[in-house]
Design an enzyme around this catalytic site. Structure first.
Site, PDB file in Angstrom:
ATOM      1  N   LYS A 118       0.790  -1.196   0.080  1.00 49.38           N
ATOM      2  CA  LYS A 118       0.063   0.073  -0.298  1.00 49.38           C
ATOM      3  C   LYS A 118       1.037   1.173  -0.125  1.00 49.38           C
ATOM      4  O   LYS A 118       0.546   2.114  -0.791  1.00 49.38           O
ATOM      5  CB  LYS A 118      -0.922   0.139   1.222  1.00 49.38           C
ATOM      6  N   ARG A 161      -9.668   0.133   8.690  1.00 48.10           N
ATOM      7  CA  ARG A 161      -9.477  -1.470   9.146  1.00 48.10           C
ATOM      8  C   ARG A 161     -10.617  -2.028   9.648  1.00 48.10           C
ATOM      9  O   ARG A 161     -10.216  -3.170  10.036  1.00 48.10           O
ATOM     10  CB  ARG A 161      -7.781  -1.152   9.799  1.00 48.10           C
ATOM     11  N   ARG A 213      11.637  -5.412   4.932  1.00 46.95           N
ATOM     12  CA  ARG A 213      11.311  -3.952   4.751  1.00 46.95           C
ATOM     13  C   ARG A 213      12.079  -3.147   5.303  1.00 46.95           C
ATOM     14  O   ARG A 213      12.439  -3.153   6.240  1.00 46.95           O
ATOM     15  CB  ARG A 213       9.813  -3.707   5.098  1.00 46.95           C
ATOM     16  N   ARG A 273      11.437  -0.941  11.222  1.00 47.62           N
ATOM     17  CA  ARG A 273      10.096  -0.637  12.078  1.00 47.62           C
ATOM     18  C   ARG A 273      10.418  -1.944  13.110  1.00 47.62           C
ATOM     19  O   ARG A 273      10.686  -2.925  12.720  1.00 47.62           O
ATOM     20  CB  ARG A 273       8.949  -0.770  11.432  1.00 47.62           C
ATOM     21  N   ARG A 294      -0.500  -9.444  13.251  1.00 48.37           N
ATOM     22  CA  ARG A 294      -1.031  -8.502  12.441  1.00 48.37           C
ATOM     23  C   ARG A 294      -1.782  -9.186  11.154  1.00 48.37           C
ATOM     24  O   ARG A 294      -3.094  -8.643  10.761  1.00 48.37           O
ATOM     25  CB  ARG A 294       0.124  -7.526  11.791  1.00 48.37           C
TER      26      ARG A 294
HETATM   27  P1  ADP Z   1       2.243  -1.893   3.155  1.00 51.08           P
HETATM   28  O1  ADP Z   1       2.438  -0.410   3.027  1.00 51.08           O
HETATM   29  O2  ADP Z   1       0.838  -2.552   2.498  1.00 51.08           O
HETATM   30  O3  ADP Z   1       2.541  -2.592   4.543  1.00 51.08           O
HETATM   31  P2  ADP Z   1       4.645  -1.688   1.887  1.00 51.08           P
HETATM   32  O4  ADP Z   1       4.333  -0.970   0.627  1.00 51.08           O
HETATM   33  O5  ADP Z   1       5.364  -1.116   3.004  1.00 51.08           O
HETATM   34  O6  ADP Z   1       3.414  -2.323   2.144  1.00 51.08           O
HETATM   35  O7  ADP Z   1       5.614  -3.009   1.170  1.00 51.08           O
HETATM   36  C1  ADP Z   1       5.939  -3.985   2.134  1.00 51.08           C
HETATM   37  C2  ADP Z   1       7.545  -4.479   1.503  1.00 51.08           C
HETATM   38  O8  ADP Z   1       7.460  -5.034   0.327  1.00 51.08           O
HETATM   39  C3  ADP Z   1       8.349  -3.280   1.339  1.00 51.08           C
HETATM   40  O9  ADP Z   1       9.651  -3.592   1.618  1.00 51.08           O
HETATM   41  C4  ADP Z   1       8.367  -3.062  -0.191  1.00 51.08           C
HETATM   42  O10 ADP Z   1       9.519  -2.620  -0.761  1.00 51.08           O
HETATM   43  C5  ADP Z   1       8.011  -4.583  -0.857  1.00 51.08           C
HETATM   44  N1  ADP Z   1       7.039  -4.538  -1.811  1.00 51.08           N
HETATM   45  C6  ADP Z   1       6.222  -3.526  -2.425  1.00 51.08           C
HETATM   46  N2  ADP Z   1       5.476  -4.006  -3.306  1.00 51.08           N
HETATM   47  C7  ADP Z   1       6.233  -5.069  -4.022  1.00 51.08           C
HETATM   48  C8  ADP Z   1       6.120  -6.148  -4.978  1.00 51.08           C
HETATM   49  N3  ADP Z   1       5.064  -5.616  -5.852  1.00 51.08           N
HETATM   50  N4  ADP Z   1       6.747  -6.905  -5.018  1.00 51.08           N
HETATM   51  C9  ADP Z   1       7.754  -7.288  -4.055  1.00 51.08           C
HETATM   52  N5  ADP Z   1       8.004  -6.443  -3.102  1.00 51.08           N
HETATM   53  C10 ADP Z   1       7.296  -5.470  -2.858  1.00 51.08           C
HETATM   54  P1  ADP Z   2       1.168  -2.430   7.853  1.00 54.45           P
HETATM   55  O1  ADP Z   2       0.550  -1.919   6.745  1.00 54.45           O
HETATM   56  O2  ADP Z   2       2.475  -2.859   7.538  1.00 54.45           O
HETATM   57  O3  ADP Z   2       0.024  -3.322   8.695  1.00 54.45           O
HETATM   58  P2  ADP Z   2       0.892   0.144   9.273  1.00 54.45           P
HETATM   59  O4  ADP Z   2       1.896   1.052   9.327  1.00 54.45           O
HETATM   60  O5  ADP Z   2      -0.371   0.315   8.492  1.00 54.45           O
HETATM   61  O6  ADP Z   2       1.366  -1.181   8.950  1.00 54.45           O
HETATM   62  O7  ADP Z   2       0.127  -0.135  10.679  1.00 54.45           O
HETATM   63  C1  ADP Z   2       1.140  -0.381  11.879  1.00 54.45           C
HETATM   64  C2  ADP Z   2       0.190  -0.783  13.092  1.00 54.45           C
HETATM   65  O8  ADP Z   2      -0.532   0.667  13.559  1.00 54.45           O
HETATM   66  C3  ADP Z   2      -1.045  -1.721  12.972  1.00 54.45           C
HETATM   67  O9  ADP Z   2      -0.381  -2.972  13.219  1.00 54.45           O
HETATM   68  C4  ADP Z   2      -1.901  -1.255  14.017  1.00 54.45           C
HETATM   69  O10 ADP Z   2      -1.381  -1.450  15.225  1.00 54.45           O
HETATM   70  C5  ADP Z   2      -1.932   0.315  13.908  1.00 54.45           C
HETATM   71  N1  ADP Z   2      -2.532   0.814  13.131  1.00 54.45           N
HETATM   72  C6  ADP Z   2      -2.401   1.480  11.894  1.00 54.45           C
HETATM   73  N2  ADP Z   2      -3.598   1.841  11.158  1.00 54.45           N
HETATM   74  C7  ADP Z   2      -4.491   1.637  11.959  1.00 54.45           C
HETATM   75  C8  ADP Z   2      -6.077   1.434  11.811  1.00 54.45           C
HETATM   76  N3  ADP Z   2      -6.537   2.185  10.891  1.00 54.45           N
HETATM   77  N4  ADP Z   2      -6.681   0.861  12.695  1.00 54.45           N
HETATM   78  C9  ADP Z   2      -6.171   0.206  13.851  1.00 54.45           C
HETATM   79  N5  ADP Z   2      -5.071   0.240  14.000  1.00 54.45           N
HETATM   80  C10 ADP Z   2      -4.122   0.742  13.205  1.00 54.45           C
END
Ligand code: ADP
Ligand code: ADP
Ligand code: ZN
Length: 209
Positions: A14, A89, A123, A155, A166
């Site tokens: 995302k 979420r 990541r 992180r 998660r």
């Molecule tokens: P989210 O915001 O949904 O948690 P991220 O954008 O942070 O996800 O992506 C999670 C990890 O996967 C990052 O290390 C990113 O560089 C990698 N990643 C994102 N998109 C792809 C893809 N299409 N193929 C492989 N790795 C990806």
């Molecule tokens: P990722 O996409 O890798 O799960 P985020 O950065 O979106 O990571 O979220 C990290 C943490 O922050 C989640 O595991 C949760 O604890 C909290 N969080 C983020 N967004 C929300 C939301 N919309 N509702 C509840 N908890 C959230």
């Protein structure tokens, strides 16, 4: 004002896609995860409430998240809509959002669970500009990030134990939202298990539908 939602499990891509879609649409990215991490770092009341939930991979309570969004949406850069990343979420969060702004597209980035752990555990990001990288799939250039402020950041919750909680929270509390949005006719699924640029292309097509 009309907004879009990037939806999907942790590690779906995302944030990675938000960086690219922001360039194409001009909509600012609103990541509740980033906002919560900033609150924890600043030691605000919100941060103190959120910290324990985040460390254990549980969702932060809806009321905390909804208050954050209500304030964020009033900022001037949100006047023409925003791109939500990691929000809503839960169904109560989506219901609250419906009373705040209209959502025109929900883009679900679909990635199978077995891919998620490797994505999350590899990541890292640039502390200077927030760009997201991956040890194997999307490494930073050898001279560092092209923003010129390169500093590697990882992180605390990006470890195998927390990822499993998660993912559990995603399946139990977040994935029911897919049907909720599907019933509203604004839901678009894209295959997120492909090259980053191909996914961006599909999202841009979906945004024009
Ligand atoms: P989210 O915001 O949904 O948690 P991220 O954008 O942070 O996800 O992506 C999670 C990890 O996967 C990052 O290390 C990113 O560089 C990698 N990643 C994102 N998109 C792809 C893809 N299409 N193929 C492989 N790795 C990806
Ligand atoms: P990722 O996409 O890798 O799960 P985020 O950065 O979106 O990571 O979220 C990290 C943490 O922050 C989640 O595991 C949760 O604890 C909290 N969080 C983020 N967004 C929300 C939301 N919309 N509702 C509840 N908890 C959230
Ligand atoms: Zn950078």
């Amino acid at each position: 004002m009309s907004s879009i939602v990037l939806f999907g499990p942790p590690g779906a891509g995302k944030g990675t896609q938000a960086e690219r879609i922001m360039v194409a649409t001009g909509l600012p990215q609103v990541s509740t995860g980033d906002m919560l991490r900033a609150a924890v770092k600043a030691g605000t009341e919100t941060g103190m409430v959120a910290k324990g939930f985040m460390e254990s991979g549980q969702l932060v309570p809806d009321a905390v998240i909804i208050d954050l969004i209500k304030d964020r949406i009033l900022e001037p850069d949100a006047a023409n809509g925003v791109m939500f990343d990691g929000f809503p979420r839960t169904i109560p969060q989506a219901e609250a959002l419906a009373g705040i702004t209209s959502v025109t597209h929900v883009i679900a980035i679909e990635v199978p669970d077995e891919r998620i752990v490797e994505r999350i555990c590899g990541r890292y990001s640039c502390a200077g500009c927030g760009s997201v990288y991956h040890d194997t799939f999307n490494p930073v250039a050898s001279g560092g990030c092209n923003c010129g402020q390169w500093q590697e950041k990882r992180r605390a919750d990006d470890n195998e134990t927390t990822v499993n909680s998660r993912l559990g929270a995603y399946h139990e509390q977040t994935s029911p939202l897919a049907d909720w949005y599907r019933s509203k006719g604004i839901f678009h699924a894209v295959n997120g298990d492909r090259a980053i640029d191909e996914i961006t292309g599909d999202i841009l097509v979906a945004l024009n539908q």
